[in-house]
Motif scaffolding. Sequence first.
Motif, short mmCIF file in Angstrom:
data_model
loop_
_atom_site.label_atom_id
_atom_site.label_comp_id
_atom_site.label_asym_id
_atom_site.label_seq_id
_atom_site.Cartn_x
_atom_site.Cartn_y
_atom_site.Cartn_z
N GLU A 69 31.52 33.90 55.27
CA GLU A 69 31.75 33.57 53.86
C GLU A 69 32.45 34.70 53.11
N ASN A 70 32.23 35.95 53.54
CA ASN A 70 32.80 37.09 52.82
C ASN A 70 33.86 37.84 53.62
N ASP A 100 37.96 38.82 47.18
CA ASP A 100 38.09 37.73 46.23
C ASP A 100 37.00 37.79 45.16
N SER A 101 37.28 37.08 44.08
CA SER A 101 36.34 37.11 42.96
C SER A 101 35.01 36.45 43.28
N ASN A 102 35.01 35.54 44.26
CA ASN A 102 33.75 34.89 44.64
C ASN A 102 33.06 35.57 45.80
N ALA A 103 33.57 36.69 46.27
CA ALA A 103 32.96 37.41 47.38
C ALA A 103 31.80 38.26 46.87
#
Length: 217
Positions: free
Chosen positions: A47-48, A60-63
């Motif tokens: 995911e990261n 990324d900003s959602n990491a």
Amino acid sequence: MNGAPSSGFRNIKPMSRDERRALKDKVALEKDRLMKRSGLAAKQYRENAPKDSMGLTCPDSNAAGFLADADRFHSDVSGEELIHRQQVYERKQQVYENTRVKRAEREEQRWQKIEQARVAEEEFWEKQREDGSKSKKNASCVPYDTITLKYDDTLDGERLRYDDDMVRYRAALRSQNLMVCGDTRASFDIINGVNRPPAHEIPAPQPSEQLKQWIDK
């Protein structure tokens, strides 16, 4: 990979040239194996995981490792220091307040124990006064005050007064009888030569009303 058809044969999609070349590349093969691992750590990694080398420093900003530049680069160092000092001060003040409260409660409990001990002692001595067993050590065996030389204003004091008066009355009667019956016939005292006083009636002591009631019982 497609599912098994009704004929029973499995049809496998052929790999492309790049995929076949990647299988021969050791680095690509290890990356592919890392992405296909199982478990929570592997899931978080997938995911990261960065898409390229830039993702190592700029995720990324959602990491999970993302941090905005406004949070990473700031110039209000004095403000942070002020907030830190205020937090330290508030923590110390809270410690002082807790200490004051605990000491006040402990002092209040101490005074409550002292008051309870005082009340218990008063109750103890009040019971001892009512019982009178302790005061018997200092009580006189006769109802007579040796300091004021007076009889007590009780029935025992009246009885003792009457008994003493009777002793003195009997002594006076005996003295008069000895003078009248046991002396010589001379009208004077043969020892000192003084004239003898005439015999007279000696009044008997009378008990008080309270003592009369006790005697009648």
